[in-house]
Design a protein around this motif. Structure first.
Motif, mmCIF file in Angstrom:
data_model
loop_
_atom_site.group_PDB
_atom_site.id
_atom_site.type_symbol
_atom_site.label_atom_id
_atom_site.label_comp_id
_atom_site.label_asym_id
_atom_site.label_seq_id
_atom_site.Cartn_x
_atom_site.Cartn_y
_atom_site.Cartn_z
ATOM 1 N N VAL A 90 12.094 43.373 49.102
ATOM 2 C CA VAL A 90 13.345 42.655 48.876
ATOM 3 C C VAL A 90 13.398 41.413 49.747
ATOM 4 O O VAL A 90 13.085 41.472 50.936
ATOM 5 C CB VAL A 90 14.572 43.543 49.169
ATOM 6 C CG1 VAL A 90 15.833 42.894 48.617
ATOM 7 C CG2 VAL A 90 14.378 44.934 48.579
ATOM 8 N N TYR A 100 16.102 38.018 50.535
ATOM 9 C CA TYR A 100 17.493 37.576 50.397
ATOM 10 C C TYR A 100 17.632 36.124 50.848
ATOM 11 O O TYR A 100 16.921 35.673 51.738
ATOM 12 C CB TYR A 100 18.433 38.392 51.293
ATOM 13 C CG TYR A 100 18.283 39.881 51.229
ATOM 14 C CD1 TYR A 100 17.263 40.535 51.908
ATOM 15 C CD2 TYR A 100 19.204 40.660 50.524
ATOM 16 C CE1 TYR A 100 17.138 41.898 51.871
ATOM 17 C CE2 TYR A 100 19.083 42.030 50.490
ATOM 18 C CZ TYR A 100 18.056 42.649 51.160
ATOM 19 O OH TYR A 100 17.939 44.011 51.126
ATOM 20 N N TYR A 120 20.853 33.778 52.351
ATOM 21 C CA TYR A 120 22.234 33.699 52.805
ATOM 22 C C TYR A 120 22.561 32.242 53.116
ATOM 23 O O TYR A 120 21.709 31.480 53.567
ATOM 24 C CB TYR A 120 22.436 34.504 54.092
ATOM 25 C CG TYR A 120 22.368 36.003 53.949
ATOM 26 C CD1 TYR A 120 21.151 36.672 53.988
ATOM 27 C CD2 TYR A 120 23.534 36.755 53.813
ATOM 28 C CE1 TYR A 120 21.091 38.049 53.883
ATOM 29 C CE2 TYR A 120 23.480 38.135 53.716
ATOM 30 C CZ TYR A 120 22.264 38.775 53.756
ATOM 31 O OH TYR A 120 22.210 40.136 53.652
ATOM 32 N N HIS A 164 19.506 37.926 45.858
ATOM 33 C CA HIS A 164 18.319 38.559 46.392
ATOM 34 C C HIS A 164 17.359 38.915 45.268
ATOM 35 O O HIS A 164 17.767 39.035 44.101
ATOM 36 C CB HIS A 164 18.666 39.783 47.239
ATOM 37 C CG HIS A 164 19.075 41.001 46.457
ATOM 38 N ND1 HIS A 164 20.370 41.242 46.078
ATOM 39 C CD2 HIS A 164 18.347 42.047 45.986
ATOM 40 C CE1 HIS A 164 20.431 42.382 45.420
ATOM 41 N NE2 HIS A 164 19.225 42.889 45.347
ATOM 42 N N LEU A 206 19.718 31.124 55.583
ATOM 43 C CA LEU A 206 18.954 32.202 56.193
ATOM 44 C C LEU A 206 18.239 33.013 55.123
ATOM 45 O O LEU A 206 18.836 33.398 54.125
ATOM 46 C CB LEU A 206 19.877 33.127 56.988
ATOM 47 C CG LEU A 206 20.606 32.485 58.169
ATOM 48 C CD1 LEU A 206 21.756 33.364 58.613
ATOM 49 C CD2 LEU A 206 19.655 32.247 59.316
ATOM 50 N N SER A 223 13.775 43.044 53.407
ATOM 51 C CA SER A 223 13.883 44.455 53.745
ATOM 52 C C SER A 223 12.903 45.249 52.893
ATOM 53 O O SER A 223 12.580 44.866 51.774
ATOM 54 C CB SER A 223 15.310 44.979 53.566
ATOM 55 O OG SER A 223 15.675 45.037 52.210
ATOM 56 N N ASP A 235 12.248 48.501 50.775
ATOM 57 C CA ASP A 235 13.107 49.439 50.070
ATOM 58 C C ASP A 235 12.472 50.813 50.035
ATOM 59 O O ASP A 235 11.288 50.947 49.789
ATOM 60 C CB ASP A 235 13.354 48.976 48.640
ATOM 61 C CG ASP A 235 14.355 49.882 47.942
ATOM 62 O OD1 ASP A 235 13.961 50.611 47.028
ATOM 63 O OD2 ASP A 235 15.522 49.860 48.339
ATOM 64 N N TYR A 283 20.365 54.168 50.904
ATOM 65 C CA TYR A 283 19.568 53.079 51.458
ATOM 66 C C TYR A 283 19.870 52.944 52.944
ATOM 67 O O TYR A 283 20.993 52.826 53.347
ATOM 68 C CB TYR A 283 19.893 51.776 50.735
ATOM 69 C CG TYR A 283 19.493 51.802 49.290
ATOM 70 C CD1 TYR A 283 18.225 51.432 48.898
ATOM 71 C CD2 TYR A 283 20.384 52.232 48.320
ATOM 72 C CE1 TYR A 283 17.852 51.474 47.576
ATOM 73 C CE2 TYR A 283 20.008 52.282 46.986
ATOM 74 C CZ TYR A 283 18.735 51.884 46.626
ATOM 75 O OH TYR A 283 18.360 51.922 45.324
ATOM 76 N N GLN A 284 18.848 53.003 53.736
ATOM 77 C CA GLN A 284 19.011 52.894 55.191
ATOM 78 C C GLN A 284 18.087 51.801 55.677
ATOM 79 O O GLN A 284 17.101 52.047 56.347
ATOM 80 C CB GLN A 284 18.683 54.222 55.865
ATOM 81 C CG GLN A 284 19.469 55.390 55.347
ATOM 82 C CD GLN A 284 20.924 55.350 55.779
ATOM 83 O OE1 GLN A 284 21.296 54.615 56.659
ATOM 84 N NE2 GLN A 284 21.747 56.159 55.127
ATOM 85 N N GLU A 285 18.383 50.604 55.295
ATOM 86 C CA GLU A 285 17.425 49.539 55.521
ATOM 87 C C GLU A 285 17.917 48.500 56.517
ATOM 88 O O GLU A 285 19.065 48.087 56.493
ATOM 89 C CB GLU A 285 17.106 48.827 54.201
ATOM 90 C CG GLU A 285 16.245 49.646 53.269
ATOM 91 C CD GLU A 285 14.893 49.945 53.879
ATOM 92 O OE1 GLU A 285 14.343 51.020 53.599
ATOM 93 O OE2 GLU A 285 14.406 49.123 54.669
ATOM 94 N N THR A 286 17.014 48.096 57.346
ATOM 95 C CA THR A 286 17.254 46.975 58.239
ATOM 96 C C THR A 286 16.744 45.715 57.574
ATOM 97 O O THR A 286 15.683 45.723 56.958
ATOM 98 C CB THR A 286 16.518 47.191 59.566
ATOM 99 O OG1 THR A 286 17.050 48.354 60.191
ATOM 100 C CG2 THR A 286 16.676 45.988 60.473
ATOM 101 N N GLN A 287 17.496 44.657 57.694
ATOM 102 C CA GLN A 287 17.035 43.377 57.182
ATOM 103 C C GLN A 287 16.458 42.565 58.329
ATOM 104 O O GLN A 287 17.012 42.529 59.420
ATOM 105 C CB GLN A 287 18.188 42.619 56.513
ATOM 106 C CG GLN A 287 18.686 43.299 55.249
ATOM 107 C CD GLN A 287 19.622 42.430 54.435
ATOM 108 O OE1 GLN A 287 19.850 41.275 54.750
ATOM 109 N NE2 GLN A 287 20.173 42.998 53.376
ATOM 110 N N PHE A 340 15.497 38.881 59.578
ATOM 111 C CA PHE A 340 15.907 37.512 59.282
ATOM 112 C C PHE A 340 14.900 36.492 59.795
ATOM 113 O O PHE A 340 14.295 36.673 60.859
ATOM 114 C CB PHE A 340 17.270 37.220 59.910
ATOM 115 C CG PHE A 340 18.415 37.815 59.139
ATOM 116 C CD1 PHE A 340 18.781 39.132 59.321
ATOM 117 C CD2 PHE A 340 19.121 37.048 58.221
ATOM 118 C CE1 PHE A 340 19.833 39.691 58.600
ATOM 119 C CE2 PHE A 340 20.169 37.597 57.501
ATOM 120 C CZ PHE A 340 20.519 38.911 57.693
ATOM 121 N N GLY A 341 14.768 35.417 59.044
ATOM 122 C CA GLY A 341 14.042 34.252 59.523
ATOM 123 C C GLY A 341 14.943 33.418 60.420
ATOM 124 O O GLY A 341 16.134 33.709 60.564
#
Lengths: 110, 117
Positions: free
Chosen positions: B31, B33, B35, B48, B90, B94, B96, B102-106, B108-109
């Motif tokens: 995944v 995304y 922002y 996303h 941004l 994540s 998947d 779903y217990q996901e941390t994203q 970030f750049g």
């Protein structure tokens, strides 16, 4: 929308004091995450607490979650000047989307 | 090692001139995304990709488009930038997990700051 709300919007404390930031959200969640953002920089993931957890610790960070009140708090103990940043909560529900709060701007005075 | 890379870090464009922001990841996450974050505001999800499946947020303007040619890269195209599109953009990824919840941390750049003249 499911955007969270945080309070206070701004917090100023002396170095060594504890800082507490609160977050509220609107609907059921799978987990709640806290992020830090220094001015003009990207987001840094701090900690994730699942909906079936009530409290988590990570170093000087302590996070609580109260799903009955749809609220979470982030406690930073023994604050340092380097902790100065904006802190965002983000609620996750459904398929991977994060809904961010408006953030708390923390200033730690040396 | 950098995991989510955004280029350029700063981008200046002219009103109405198309601009493309890029994001790449070394995490092999499914995944990706995009922002938008305006000054002193929370990041706002634009859309996303889940693999090649594109998911647009309901209130994302048509002026914003995205492409994901492969797992590693994702692009944000702004077809006709307006002054109101000046913001930090941004990218996040994540992994998947096929699980009931779903217990996901994203991840970030660092973001690309866009200035529209």
């Amino acid at each position: 929308s499911q955007q969270g709300e945080e309070d206070p919007q701004a917090l100023s404390i002396q170095e060594g004091e504890n800082a507490t930031m609160n977050c509220s959200y609107k609907t059921s969640i799978n987990n709640l995450q806290w992020y830090r953002q220094n001015s003009g920089r990207g987001l840094v993931h701090l900690i994730l607490i699942r909906s079936n957890e009530r409290e988590k610790h990570s170093g000087r960070l302590r996070v609580t979650l109260d799903t009955s009140k749809k609220s979470s708090s982030l406690l930073i103990t023994a604050s340092r000047a380097a902790d100065t940043a904006s802190y965002f909560c983000a609620a996750q529900s459904g398929a991977n989307n994060l809904f961010f709060g408006t953030g708390t701007r923390l200033t730690v005075i040396p | 090692d950098a995991m989510v890379i955004q280029n350029p870090r700063y981008q200046v464009t002219q009103f109405g001139k198309p601009v493309t922001l890029s994001c790449s990841q070394t995490l092999n996450h499914n995944v990706m995304y995009w922002y938008q974050q305006k000054s002193s505001q929370a990041p706002k999800l634009l859309f996303h990709y889940y693999d090649k499946d594109f998911n647009n947020e309901a209130d994302t303007p048509d002026n914003f488009q995205s492409r994901r040619p492969n797992t590693s890269f994702c692009f944000l195209d702004i077809r006709s930038p307006g002054l109101g599109d000046a913001a930090m953009y941004l990218c996040a990824t994540s992994r998947d997990v096929l699980a009931e919840k779903y217990q996901e941390t994203q991840y970030f750049g660092p973001g690309t700051r866009l200035l529209v003249l």
